[in-house]
Design an enzyme around this catalytic site. Sequence first.
Site, short mmCIF file in Angstrom:
data_model
loop_
_atom_site.label_atom_id
_atom_site.label_comp_id
_atom_site.label_asym_id
_atom_site.label_seq_id
_atom_site.Cartn_x
_atom_site.Cartn_y
_atom_site.Cartn_z
N ASN A 38 -6.74 -12.39 0.30
CA ASN A 38 -6.28 -12.32 1.64
C ASN A 38 -6.17 -13.81 1.99
O ASN A 38 -5.36 -14.09 2.94
CB ASN A 38 -6.90 -11.70 2.35
CG ASN A 38 -6.41 -10.11 2.40
OD1 ASN A 38 -5.29 -10.00 2.18
ND2 ASN A 38 -7.24 -9.34 2.56
N SER B 135 -11.54 -6.03 4.05
CA SER B 135 -10.39 -6.88 3.51
C SER B 135 -10.95 -8.15 4.17
O SER B 135 -10.58 -9.23 3.66
CB SER B 135 -9.10 -6.43 3.88
OG SER B 135 -8.97 -6.42 5.29
N HIS C 26 -12.83 -4.30 -2.99
CA HIS C 26 -11.64 -4.44 -2.25
C HIS C 26 -10.41 -4.10 -3.04
O HIS C 26 -10.06 -4.89 -4.13
CB HIS C 26 -11.49 -5.81 -1.44
CG HIS C 26 -10.24 -6.07 -0.86
ND1 HIS C 26 -9.59 -7.00 -0.91
CD2 HIS C 26 -9.74 -5.18 0.10
CE1 HIS C 26 -8.56 -7.04 0.07
NE2 HIS C 26 -8.53 -5.81 0.56
N GLU D 213 -11.27 -6.43 -5.94
CA GLU D 213 -11.93 -7.58 -5.84
C GLU D 213 -13.65 -7.15 -5.60
O GLU D 213 -13.71 -6.24 -4.96
CB GLU D 213 -11.80 -8.53 -4.77
CG GLU D 213 -10.45 -9.22 -4.67
CD GLU D 213 -10.03 -9.79 -3.33
OE1 GLU D 213 -9.44 -10.85 -3.48
OE2 GLU D 213 -9.97 -9.27 -2.51
N1 3HC Z 1 1.39 5.41 -3.41
C1 3HC Z 1 1.52 5.94 -4.63
N2 3HC Z 1 2.29 5.29 -5.60
C2 3HC Z 1 3.40 4.54 -5.08
C3 3HC Z 1 3.50 4.11 -3.88
C4 3HC Z 1 2.53 4.65 -2.90
N3 3HC Z 1 2.57 4.21 -1.80
N4 3HC Z 1 4.49 3.69 -3.85
C5 3HC Z 1 4.98 3.30 -5.06
N5 3HC Z 1 4.30 4.15 -5.96
C6 3HC Z 1 4.45 4.31 -7.40
C7 3HC Z 1 5.89 5.14 -7.94
O1 3HC Z 1 5.70 6.40 -7.94
C8 3HC Z 1 6.21 4.42 -9.06
O2 3HC Z 1 5.38 5.08 -10.19
P1 3HC Z 1 5.96 5.03 -11.62
O3 3HC Z 1 6.07 3.71 -12.15
O4 3HC Z 1 4.78 5.88 -12.23
O5 3HC Z 1 7.03 6.05 -11.64
C9 3HC Z 1 5.80 2.90 -8.95
O6 3HC Z 1 4.76 3.06 -8.07
C10 3HC Z 1 6.73 2.10 -8.72
O7 3HC Z 1 7.56 2.41 -7.44
P2 3HC Z 1 8.97 2.61 -7.29
O8 3HC Z 1 9.92 2.27 -8.19
O9 3HC Z 1 9.37 3.32 -6.18
O10 3HC Z 1 9.15 1.08 -6.25
P3 3HC Z 1 8.87 -0.37 -6.66
O11 3HC Z 1 9.11 -0.59 -8.08
O12 3HC Z 1 9.73 -1.25 -5.80
O13 3HC Z 1 7.36 -0.64 -6.33
C11 3HC Z 1 5.54 -1.25 -5.09
C12 3HC Z 1 6.85 -0.09 -5.19
C13 3HC Z 1 4.44 -0.92 -6.17
C14 3HC Z 1 4.96 -1.07 -3.57
C15 3HC Z 1 6.11 -2.87 -5.44
O14 3HC Z 1 7.07 -2.84 -4.23
C16 3HC Z 1 4.89 -3.88 -4.91
O15 3HC Z 1 4.04 -4.10 -5.94
N6 3HC Z 1 4.79 -4.47 -3.83
C17 3HC Z 1 3.79 -5.24 -3.40
C18 3HC Z 1 2.67 -4.37 -3.12
C19 3HC Z 1 1.47 -5.50 -2.63
O16 3HC Z 1 1.59 -6.68 -2.68
N7 3HC Z 1 0.42 -4.94 -2.31
C20 3HC Z 1 -0.68 -5.73 -1.91
C21 3HC Z 1 -0.84 -5.60 -0.56
S1 3HC Z 1 -2.17 -6.75 0.15
C22 3HC Z 1 -3.31 -5.41 0.15
O17 3HC Z 1 -3.27 -4.35 0.01
C23 3HC Z 1 -4.91 -6.19 0.93
C24 3HC Z 1 -5.29 -5.65 2.21
O18 3HC Z 1 -6.42 -5.99 2.54
C25 3HC Z 1 -4.10 -5.89 3.18
#
Ligand code: 3HC
Length: 295
Positions: free
Chosen positions: A191, A120, A141, A153
Amino acid sequence: MSEIQRVGVVGCGLMGGGIAQVCAQAGYETVVREVDQAFLDRGMSGIQKNLDRAVSKGKLEESERDAIVGRLQPTLALDDLAECDLVLEAIIENLDAKIELFSAVGKLCKATAIFASNTSSLSITEMAAGTDRAERFVGLHFFSPVPVMPLVEVVRCGQTSEEAFKLAYAFAESLGKSPIACGDNTGFVVNRLLVPYMLDAIRAYESGVASIPDIDTGMRLGCGYPMGPFTLGDFVGLDTLYHITDIMYNEYKEARFASPPLLRRMFLAGYHGRKTGKGFYDYSDDEPVVSDFVK
Ligand code: 3HC
């Protein structure tokens, strides 16, 4: 589909496990390598749980799930990566460890294989320079949770050939993802913007602007973000956020990338978020509550 048929994913943690899952789902024979049987078992059972959940929701046939699992080859042996057309690492965020890995894999794999890092924040250029194939080295990424987040990315550095970049970009598309092209600037696009935002949220809390839940609610309801910055920090891992911050600050020497004292202390105390059960929030019960560290 690209020329890539067999993929090697090194590391089966939160990111590596998700990457291996989406590769197998897209039809690739996928070798998943870990250093330790317990890590490998935990990663594979996470993949199995995700797929079982999709079956129980009626989004995947049982036969499809079994075919996906059948395409995954978990292993502890680096040698099993020898026939891979693409080797993608998602190991710890440590440059020396990554260079050492690619140096070993370079001796095993065919000269045409593409190497990719899911880093990242570390330099793709520096990793590429440490291999025997800088022109076939890219960044790929992914975002957490990998099976859900559509972005990849695709990072090219000065040495990356046009052919390797195009293959990597097409590979990301073949996973059903939406890639964007980035240069090798620390933090790439997301990021570089996201990390200062999360650090600012911590600083806002430290200077008494509002409580942690209220800052989270503000950004969720005011901006339509799916999670507020503290919930997101706990989700990504405060150890990961701290390491990224450290790398970005060392690169840019700009105050906006510097770790706030609170983040550093939470990292040192082992309050790493969901993965350790406590971060800004405590996840012991169904409903997270503000953790004792920041009460
Ligand atoms: N693994 C796999 N699938 C998952 C999951 C996980 N950990 N968490 C949720 N899901 C799936 C669920 O099964 C569900 O699937 P479906 O639509 O097929 O039924 C779908 O995601 C939606 O889940 P929920 O209804 O339980 O929950 P939400 O609607 O609240 O969504 C979320 C959960 C997708 C995690 C949402 O809260 C979100 O988008 N959060 C922000 C995530 C984000 O910003 N990520 C980027 C982080 S930065 C990064 O990764 C970069 C690194 O370098 C740090």
